[in-house]
Design an enzyme around this catalytic site. Structure first.
Site, short mmCIF file in Angstrom:
data_model
loop_
_atom_site.label_atom_id
_atom_site.label_comp_id
_atom_site.label_asym_id
_atom_site.label_seq_id
_atom_site.Cartn_x
_atom_site.Cartn_y
_atom_site.Cartn_z
N HIS A 1 0.86 -1.20 0.00
CA HIS A 1 0.00 0.00 0.00
C HIS A 1 0.88 1.23 0.00
CE1 HIS A 1 -3.81 2.20 0.67
NE2 HIS A 1 -2.99 3.08 1.20
N TYR B 1 -7.56 17.68 -1.28
CA TYR B 1 -6.28 18.14 -0.76
C TYR B 1 -5.29 18.20 -1.91
CZ TYR B 1 -4.76 13.24 -1.02
OH TYR B 1 -4.44 11.97 -1.47
N THR C 1 -6.86 9.78 -3.92
CA THR C 1 -7.98 10.62 -4.36
C THR C 1 -7.52 11.93 -4.98
OG1 THR C 1 -8.13 11.58 -2.14
CG2 THR C 1 -9.53 9.65 -2.62
N ARG D 1 -13.87 12.88 4.27
CA ARG D 1 -12.98 14.03 4.13
C ARG D 1 -12.15 13.93 2.86
NH1 ARG D 1 -7.98 11.99 5.44
NH2 ARG D 1 -8.10 10.18 6.83
N ASP E 1 2.25 3.06 3.13
CA ASP E 1 1.37 4.20 2.85
C ASP E 1 2.17 5.44 2.46
OD1 ASP E 1 -0.98 6.40 4.40
OD2 ASP E 1 -1.12 5.41 2.45
N ASN F 1 -2.06 13.52 4.10
CA ASN F 1 -2.98 14.09 5.10
C ASN F 1 -2.58 13.83 6.54
OD1 ASN F 1 -4.81 15.11 3.05
ND2 ASN F 1 -5.33 12.96 2.70
#
Ligand SMILES: O=C(O)/C=C(\C=C(/O)C(=O)O)C(=O)O
Length: 302
Positions: free
Chosen positions: A31, A49, A77, A130, A256, A261
């Protein structure tokens, strides 16, 4: 394009430590993301963002620094359903990366086959409010039906309180499910309590895979501190260890990177890898988590 970066956004760690833990040969970061570079791969207008640039070269350098062998790059995203940066990274990986894309319900078979040829093996459904405006479930059902013939899976990113309302929809999808970050449990709760037990019951019933990743997102005790031989994120450990012990053949792990964020601390990716022995206590569990499981899901032909 630093001038556009979301205020308060922390850039990824520039100098991650050498991990003390040596990952087994062939380990997979299952990931991670690529962001831009924006000058070449503009971010989506509808994004919530704006990240710093974090390109394939830096991702692959981190892979090598951590002693890992492969990546599963997940569409974030900030790029919406423009998978160009993802495809570019997959094509540059020499077969050492697979992808999870973001598509819309009008995606064509031709586009799906182009993505498959590049190394994509799944799509992501994001329910974190969010990050995205919720897509209607009928559109997601159309996407799931379109990807099923390719053998792709669906990666689900949701927050724990939303599982109750999403559970039946998830169970109706005709594809393998992969859950990001353990469904974001509240780690201040009891890992043996009804909330996490309900999550584990869903995993059992759905046959879903679970990423035991992102302790830095879930922890309530804050940034890690070296504590003798043990790094922190200790409040997350019981939850992750429970998943690894319950579903040893359906767990995945990832950095990650570049950690979108995060505002209060940026993890050291070397310490994140050192967290793995805290949650996967045996060599067999670590080999399944880091090698056998991601290879079976993303490189079944090998
Ligand atoms: O990178 C993650 O998995 C977590 C986050 C972001 C995204 O997934 C994304 O923008 O696609 C987050 O929690 O902000």
């Amino acid at each position: 394009m630093w001038t556009d970066v979301t205020p308060g956004w922390l850039p990824w760690h520039p100098n991650p430590s050498e991990p003390a833990f040596t990952a087994p040969e062939g380990a997979v970061d299952a990931h991670c993301h690529v962001f831009g570079p924006a000058a070449e791969f503009p971010f989506a207008p509808e994004r919530k963002y704006t990240p710093v640039d974090a390109g394939k070269e830096q991702l692959f350098a981190l892979r090598d620094h951590l002693g890992l062998s492969r990546n599963v790059i997940v569409q974030a995203t900030c790029h919406g359903s423009d998978n160009s940066a993802l495809v570019d990274a997959l094509r540059a990986s020499d077969g050492r990366a697979r992808g999870v894309a973001s598509v819309t319900s009008d995606v064509t078979r031709q586009e799906l086959e182009r993505l498959h040829a590049a190394g994509v093996r799944g799509v992501r459904f994001n329910f974190v409010k969010r990050l995205v405006d919720a897509a209607p479930t009928d559109a997601l059902e159309i996407i799931a039906a379109k990807i099923a013939p390719l053998g792709w899976h669906v990666v689900l990113y949701f927050e724990a309180p939303d599982l109750r309302d999403l559970r039946d929809f998830f169970l109706s999808l005709p594809v393998t499910l992969v859950i990001d970050h353990m469904g974001r449990p509240d780690v201040s709760a009891d890992p043996e309590g009804p909330e996490f037990s309900g999550f584990l019951d869903f995993v059992a019933r759905s046959g879903a895979w679970v990423k035991v990743s992102c302790p830095e997102r879930l922890t309530r005790t804050g940034p890690p501190a070296l504590d003798g031989e043990q790094h922190a994120y200790t409040d997350v450990v019981p939850f992750a260890r429970k998943v690894v012990e319950t579903f040893p053949d359906r767990v995945l792990w990832g950095t990650d990177w570049p950690h979108p964020n995060l505002t209060d601390h940026m993890p050291d990716d070397g310490l994140l890898l050192d967290h793995v022995p805290q949650i996967a206590a045996t060599p067999e569990q670590r080999r399944a988590l880091l090698v056998d499981n991601p290879m079976r899901l993303y490189w079944p032909e090998e």
